[in-house]
Design a protein around this motif. Sequence first.
Motif, PDB file in Angstrom:
ATOM      1  N   ILE A 103      25.946  42.759  -2.492  1.00 51.44           N
ATOM      2  CA  ILE A 103      25.739  42.219  -1.154  1.00 51.44           C
ATOM      3  C   ILE A 103      26.407  43.131  -0.144  1.00 51.44           C
ATOM      4  O   ILE A 103      27.551  43.524  -0.315  1.00 51.44           O
ATOM      5  N   GLU A 104      25.681  43.508   0.869  1.00 49.69           N
ATOM      6  CA  GLU A 104      26.214  44.407   1.886  1.00 49.69           C
ATOM      7  C   GLU A 104      26.134  43.717   3.236  1.00 49.69           C
ATOM      8  O   GLU A 104      25.084  43.636   3.848  1.00 49.69           O
ATOM      9  N   VAL A 105      27.243  43.192   3.668  1.00 56.77           N
ATOM     10  CA  VAL A 105      27.324  42.499   4.953  1.00 56.77           C
ATOM     11  C   VAL A 105      28.311  43.233   5.842  1.00 56.77           C
ATOM     12  O   VAL A 105      29.457  43.443   5.464  1.00 56.77           O
ATOM     13  N   THR A 106      27.857  43.668   6.987  1.00 51.59           N
ATOM     14  CA  THR A 106      28.720  44.377   7.920  1.00 51.59           C
ATOM     15  C   THR A 106      28.994  43.484   9.116  1.00 51.59           C
ATOM     16  O   THR A 106      28.067  43.040   9.791  1.00 51.59           O
ATOM     17  N   GLU A 107      30.245  43.204   9.366  1.00 55.05           N
ATOM     18  CA  GLU A 107      30.631  42.371  10.494  1.00 55.05           C
ATOM     19  C   GLU A 107      31.631  43.123  11.364  1.00 55.05           C
ATOM     20  O   GLU A 107      32.522  43.787  10.851  1.00 55.05           O
ATOM     21  N   PHE A 108      31.453  43.028  12.663  1.00 57.69           N
ATOM     22  CA  PHE A 108      32.385  43.664  13.580  1.00 57.69           C
ATOM     23  C   PHE A 108      32.568  42.756  14.782  1.00 57.69           C
ATOM     24  O   PHE A 108      31.600  42.295  15.368  1.00 57.69           O
ATOM     25  N   HIS A 109      33.799  42.467  15.103  1.00 56.76           N
ATOM     26  CA  HIS A 109      34.110  41.608  16.241  1.00 56.76           C
ATOM     27  C   HIS A 109      35.078  42.351  17.163  1.00 56.76           C
ATOM     28  O   HIS A 109      36.143  42.765  16.729  1.00 56.76           O
ATOM     29  N   LYS A 110      34.689  42.524  18.408  1.00 58.30           N
ATOM     30  CA  LYS A 110      35.537  43.186  19.384  1.00 58.30           C
ATOM     31  C   LYS A 110      35.740  42.266  20.575  1.00 58.30           C
ATOM     32  O   LYS A 110      34.786  41.831  21.210  1.00 58.30           O
ATOM     33  N   LYS A 111      36.993  41.975  20.858  1.00 54.84           N
ATOM     34  CA  LYS A 111      37.313  41.102  21.990  1.00 54.84           C
ATOM     35  C   LYS A 111      37.956  41.924  23.104  1.00 54.84           C
ATOM     36  O   LYS A 111      38.789  42.779  22.848  1.00 54.84           O
ATOM     37  N   SER A 112      37.557  41.644  24.341  1.00 52.61           N
ATOM     38  CA  SER A 112      38.112  42.336  25.503  1.00 52.61           C
ATOM     39  C   SER A 112      38.647  41.315  26.490  1.00 52.61           C
ATOM     40  O   SER A 112      37.982  40.311  26.787  1.00 52.61           O
ATOM     41  N   GLU A 113      39.844  41.576  26.997  1.00 50.40           N
ATOM     42  CA  GLU A 113      40.445  40.683  28.006  1.00 50.40           C
ATOM     43  C   GLU A 113      39.753  40.902  29.354  1.00 50.40           C
ATOM     44  O   GLU A 113      39.551  42.038  29.786  1.00 50.40           O
ATOM     45  N   GLU A 114      39.390  39.815  30.009  1.00 46.36           N
ATOM     46  CA  GLU A 114      38.670  39.900  31.279  1.00 46.36           C
ATOM     47  C   GLU A 114      39.454  39.282  32.444  1.00 46.36           C
ATOM     48  O   GLU A 114      38.939  39.178  33.547  1.00 46.36           O
ATOM     49  N   PHE A 115      40.721  38.876  32.197  1.00 45.03           N
ATOM     50  CA  PHE A 115      41.455  38.143  33.239  1.00 45.03           C
ATOM     51  C   PHE A 115      41.846  39.029  34.421  1.00 45.03           C
ATOM     52  O   PHE A 115      42.039  38.536  35.530  1.00 45.03           O
ATOM     53  N   LEU A 116      41.959  40.348  34.206  1.00 45.48           N
ATOM     54  CA  LEU A 116      42.421  41.233  35.282  1.00 45.48           C
ATOM     55  C   LEU A 116      41.498  41.215  36.487  1.00 45.48           C
ATOM     56  O   LEU A 116      41.954  41.206  37.636  1.00 45.48           O
ATOM     57  N   LYS A 117      40.191  41.201  36.250  1.00 47.52           N
ATOM     58  CA  LYS A 117      39.276  41.226  37.401  1.00 47.52           C
ATOM     59  C   LYS A 117      39.348  39.911  38.196  1.00 47.52           C
ATOM     60  O   LYS A 117      39.202  39.913  39.422  1.00 47.52           O
ATOM     61  N   PHE A 118      39.611  38.799  37.491  1.00 51.89           N
ATOM     62  CA  PHE A 118      39.773  37.528  38.194  1.00 51.89           C
ATOM     63  C   PHE A 118      41.069  37.531  39.013  1.00 51.89           C
ATOM     64  O   PHE A 118      41.097  37.045  40.143  1.00 51.89           O
ATOM     65  N   ALA A 119      42.127  38.072  38.426  1.00 54.10           N
ATOM     66  CA  ALA A 119      43.398  38.162  39.139  1.00 54.10           C
ATOM     67  C   ALA A 119      43.283  39.099  40.347  1.00 54.10           C
ATOM     68  O   ALA A 119      43.867  38.838  41.415  1.00 54.10           O
ATOM     69  N   PHE A 120      42.529  40.176  40.180  1.00 56.74           N
ATOM     70  CA  PHE A 120      42.340  41.139  41.285  1.00 56.74           C
ATOM     71  C   PHE A 120      41.591  40.493  42.448  1.00 56.74           C
ATOM     72  O   PHE A 120      41.957  40.676  43.617  1.00 56.74           O
ATOM     73  N   ILE A 121      40.525  39.740  42.141  1.00 60.12           N
ATOM     74  CA  ILE A 121      39.770  39.052  43.197  1.00 60.12           C
ATOM     75  C   ILE A 121      40.668  38.059  43.921  1.00 60.12           C
ATOM     76  O   ILE A 121      40.623  37.933  45.151  1.00 60.12           O
ATOM     77  N   SER A 122      41.501  37.342  43.160  1.00 56.24           N
ATOM     78  CA  SER A 122      42.429  36.385  43.768  1.00 56.24           C
ATOM     79  C   SER A 122      43.393  37.089  44.716  1.00 56.24           C
ATOM     80  O   SER A 122      43.647  36.612  45.834  1.00 56.24           O
ATOM     81  N   LEU A 123      43.927  38.227  44.298  1.00 54.75           N
ATOM     82  CA  LEU A 123      44.861  38.983  45.134  1.00 54.75           C
ATOM     83  C   LEU A 123      44.190  39.480  46.409  1.00 54.75           C
ATOM     84  O   LEU A 123      44.763  39.391  47.512  1.00 54.75           O
ATOM     85  N   ILE A 124      42.968  39.979  46.306  1.00 53.53           N
ATOM     86  CA  ILE A 124      42.233  40.479  47.475  1.00 53.53           C
ATOM     87  C   ILE A 124      41.998  39.342  48.473  1.00 53.53           C
ATOM     88  O   ILE A 124      42.161  39.519  49.693  1.00 53.53           O
ATOM     89  N   CYS A 125      41.636  38.178  47.958  1.00 52.48           N
ATOM     90  CA  CYS A 125      41.398  37.027  48.842  1.00 52.48           C
ATOM     91  C   CYS A 125      42.679  36.626  49.573  1.00 52.48           C
ATOM     92  O   CYS A 125      42.650  36.313  50.770  1.00 52.48           O
ATOM     93  N   LEU A 126      43.802  36.620  48.872  1.00 54.11           N
ATOM     94  CA  LEU A 126      45.078  36.268  49.504  1.00 54.11           C
ATOM     95  C   LEU A 126      45.469  37.280  50.571  1.00 54.11           C
ATOM     96  O   LEU A 126      45.949  36.910  51.657  1.00 54.11           O
ATOM     97  N   LEU A 127      45.298  38.563  50.276  1.00 53.27           N
ATOM     98  CA  LEU A 127      45.646  39.612  51.247  1.00 53.27           C
ATOM     99  C   LEU A 127      44.764  39.523  52.489  1.00 53.27           C
ATOM    100  O   LEU A 127      45.242  39.681  53.623  1.00 53.27           O
ATOM    101  N   CYS A 128      43.464  39.271  52.265  1.00 53.49           N
ATOM    102  CA  CYS A 128      42.554  39.143  53.404  1.00 53.49           C
ATOM    103  C   CYS A 128      42.921  37.922  54.263  1.00 53.49           C
ATOM    104  O   CYS A 128      42.882  37.975  55.497  1.00 53.49           O
ATOM    105  N   SER A 129      43.280  36.845  53.591  1.00 54.44           N
ATOM    106  CA  SER A 129      43.684  35.636  54.310  1.00 54.44           C
ATOM    107  C   SER A 129      44.921  35.911  55.153  1.00 54.44           C
ATOM    108  O   SER A 129      44.979  35.527  56.339  1.00 54.44           O
ATOM    109  N   PHE A 130      45.900  36.569  54.558  1.00 51.93           N
ATOM    110  CA  PHE A 130      47.133  36.880  55.280  1.00 51.93           C
ATOM    111  C   PHE A 130      46.862  37.823  56.454  1.00 51.93           C
ATOM    112  O   PHE A 130      47.376  37.631  57.567  1.00 51.93           O
ATOM    113  N   PHE A 131      46.021  38.840  56.221  1.00 51.56           N
ATOM    114  CA  PHE A 131      45.720  39.822  57.272  1.00 51.56           C
ATOM    115  C   PHE A 131      45.011  39.162  58.452  1.00 51.56           C
ATOM    116  O   PHE A 131      45.357  39.394  59.626  1.00 51.56           O
ATOM    117  N   LEU A 132      44.007  38.339  58.173  1.00 52.73           N
ATOM    118  CA  LEU A 132      43.267  37.673  59.245  1.00 52.73           C
ATOM    119  C   LEU A 132      44.146  36.689  60.006  1.00 52.73           C
ATOM    120  O   LEU A 132      44.058  36.571  61.232  1.00 52.73           O
TER     121      LEU A 132
END
Length: 330
Positions: free
Chosen positions: A292-321
């Motif tokens: 039996i030849e079964v090939t399995e590959f699982h790759k996980k990538s963290e995606e929280f940085l882009k959400f944190a970056f958007i949050s930071l940009i929104c806060l900075l824009c709010s403060f600036f305005l």
Amino acid sequence: MMMSNNFVNPEYFNLLIIPFVYSIWFLLKHRSVDSKIIFSNISSISKEKTTKVIFRNLPNILKIVASIFLILAIARPQSSTNWEESTTEGIDIILSMDISGSMLAEDLKPNRLEASKNVAIDFISKRKNDRVGLVIFSGESFTQCPLTTDHSVLTNLFKDVKSGMVEDGTAIGMGLATAVNRLKNSDAKSRVIILLTDGVNNKGLVAPFTAAEIAKEFGIRVYTIGVGTEGFAPYPFQTPFGIQYQDVEVKIDEKTLQDIATVTDGKYFRATNNNKLKEIYKDIDKLEKSKIEVTEFHKKSEEFLKFAFISLICLLCSFFLKTTYLRQIP
């Protein structure tokens, strides 16, 4: 290839109630504001809304958006990429195990039966892509567990196996015939029986070699294992003074086990101790891996940085305005 997304800490989604409640409070607060200024003449006052008036609530909206994205970041979003390739239908395996009284001999620790069960259970845990079943025999034979992919159920049934469940004796032919009966209608790419015993066939209606011929007709390969040390082995006897040990001669019909393996294109092994028994199951595991030849590959990538970056940009824009263009003078 498949792409999927998930969150490691979804319980933090409960925090989304905070920006939701704040949004409701903010809307209600500003709808209830009712200010009046008395002028003698309103002709000089423009009726058109300025840009500042239109966007006066934008800083607060940006804060709400920032809080939402911050909560999403805390929940740790991940993306995963999965590859799975299967080139065969898998293997069906029946473990046929001797549970006669002689399996209580303690040349293997704690005894032959428990040592065989422990090693077999470990073997089962590694065969994740296969259906596995269990047949037990002594003077008679029966199916303890039919072929299944639910290895946890099989393992629990295996743990319940003990000597004395059926009439004592060694019916190797019956143990093999019952296992063949469980596999004969299987449509698996490969069908295998692992037969383990520590004695000589002395009971049963089916001769071992006859059962082997039947297995051959159905294209079933049989691996045979003779378990027991060379010479004599300590065997426990119950006496009025408690358990007493006596050395009993080890008699294994190796010729018959070799013939069974040869006629079915299998292999015979001899396990004289715990380590040797483990090595035997490892060898069988390797021999059948190629089917039996079964090939399995699982790759996980963290995606929280882009959400944190958007949050930071929104806060900075709010403060600036808030401190520049939309600054309000009391």
